[in-house]
Design an enzyme around this catalytic site. Structure first.
Site: not given
Ligand SMILES: NC(=O)c1ccc[n+]([C@@H]2O[C@H](COP(=O)([O-])OP(=O)(O)OC[C@H]3O[C@@H](n4cnc5c(N)ncnc54)[C@H](O)[C@@H]3O)[C@@H](O)[C@H]2O)c1
Length: 299
Positions: A243, A66-67, A174
């Site tokens: 963030k 999740l975010p 991280k």
């Molecule tokens: N994108 C990257 O390259 C990357 C790499 C490493 C780590 N991350 C980390 O991984 C996490 C997710 O990143 P992402 O890029 O997949 O984000 P994203 O925004 O693509 O996906 C987040 C998902 O969570 C869902 N969501 C939000 N609040 C929710 C809730 N309360 N209950 C259920 N679902 C909910 C959203 O609808 C969405 O589908 C973040 O913490 C990010 O910092 C991302």
């Protein structure tokens, strides 16, 4: 462990959950946007639910992607009247793979333990490409027995698994990694702007840096592929990186460490996010910084 619930089927969550399924586990997907969970289930021969009580009853472990840590807490204790925590069996595992704030994770761990559940933090690095091919780096924090129990699930998603310490240490690792990546990207952007203004071709600059001591993940994988090409398509949102750097700067503050570089880099990413919008690809930050550095060129 047989059935794994996966909450957060976004850019990273979908390929990660698909790899857990490929690893032979039953997977039940849940997302705030139920269409995402349904699409995931159809494509990967998994299940989806929009009911957290059902998710809790069905699963031996829950992975959250999740975010921020706030959504992780919400999903466990607040959404649908706290149905998830109330319906998980005692001893069930919560594996938080989001990039969350380490101090908040330790607080969450106490609340999770009070419900007889077990929290492990296991954030990842490698982005969408490595989420797809199951080669993520995973930084694991938590009690040794809990870590041993969840490792087979983690091994479906990554091939560089590090046990970095007690609960919260994964999230600390991280944010510090992403602080370094964010600092490197900000410095590379500035070098390109200065070089371009003086008459250097930024593509040549990238080629030279890539065989010289300024080389980094950013110079090798982002400058030409995403910035100079105009693709801006890493799948990692600007708001999420801003963030992460803020989490690193706040962590230093919370534990009484003066961290001027962290404050500076965090401020730069926050500016770019506020100007361009958090949903933009993080590599677009270059556009904002260049505009500020060369105001006359932008007119
Ligand atoms: N994108 C990257 O390259 C990357 C790499 C490493 C780590 N991350 C980390 O991984 C996490 C997710 O990143 P992402 O890029 O997949 O984000 P994203 O925004 O693509 O996906 C987040 C998902 O969570 C869902 N969501 C939000 N609040 C929710 C809730 N309360 N209950 C259920 N679902 C909910 C959203 O609808 C969405 O589908 C973040 O913490 C990010 O910092 C991302």
């Amino acid at each position: 462990m047989k059935t794994v619930g996966f909450i957060g089927l976004g850019n990273m969550g979908v390929p990660m959950a698909a790899n857990i399924r490929r690893g032979g586990y039953e997977v039940v997907g849940f997302d705030l946007d139920p269409a995402r969970a349904k699409a995931f289930a159809q494509e990967h021969n998994a299940r989806a639910t929009d009911q957290l009580a059902e998710l809790g009853r069905a699963c031996d472990a829950i992975v959250t992607m999740l975010p921020t840590g706030r959504e992780v807490r919400d999903a466990l204790f607040n959404m649908q009247g706290g149905a998830l925590a109330a319906n998980l069996r005692p001893g069930a595992f919560i594996i938080d793979m989001s990039s969350a704030d380490p101090v908040g994770t330790r607080e969450l761990g106490k609340d999770v333990a009070a419900r007889k559940l077990v929290l492990v933090d296991a954030p990842v690095s490698g982005g969408v490409p490595r989420a797809k091919d199951g080669s993520l780096a995973i930084m694991i924090g938590g009690d040794a027995d809990a870590v041993a129990a969840v490792k087979p699930v983690l091994a479906c998603m990554g091939n560089k698994l590090f046990e970095v310490g007690s609960l919260g240490c994964g999230h600390a690792m991280k944010c510090l990694n992403n602080f370094l990546a964010a600092a490197s990207f900000a410095a590379a952007s500035e070098a390109m702007t200065v070089g371009r203004k003086f008459g250097l071709d930024p593509a040549v600059l990238a080629d030279v840096v890539n065989v010289s001591t300024g080389r980094s993940f950013v110079s090798e994988n982002l400058l030409k592929q995403h910035v100079l090409s105009g693709v801006f398509g890493t799948g990692f949102a600007l708001g999420l990186l801003a963030k992460d750097v803020r989490i690193a700067a706040d962590l230093a503050d919370q534990i009484g460490v003066d961290a001027p570089v962290g404050r500076l880099i965090s401020g730069m990413w926050a500016d770019a996010r506020d100007a361009l919008g958090g949903e933009q690809d993080h590599t677009r930050a270059v556009i904002h910084w260049e505009k500020r550095a060369l105001p006359s060129a932008a007119e």
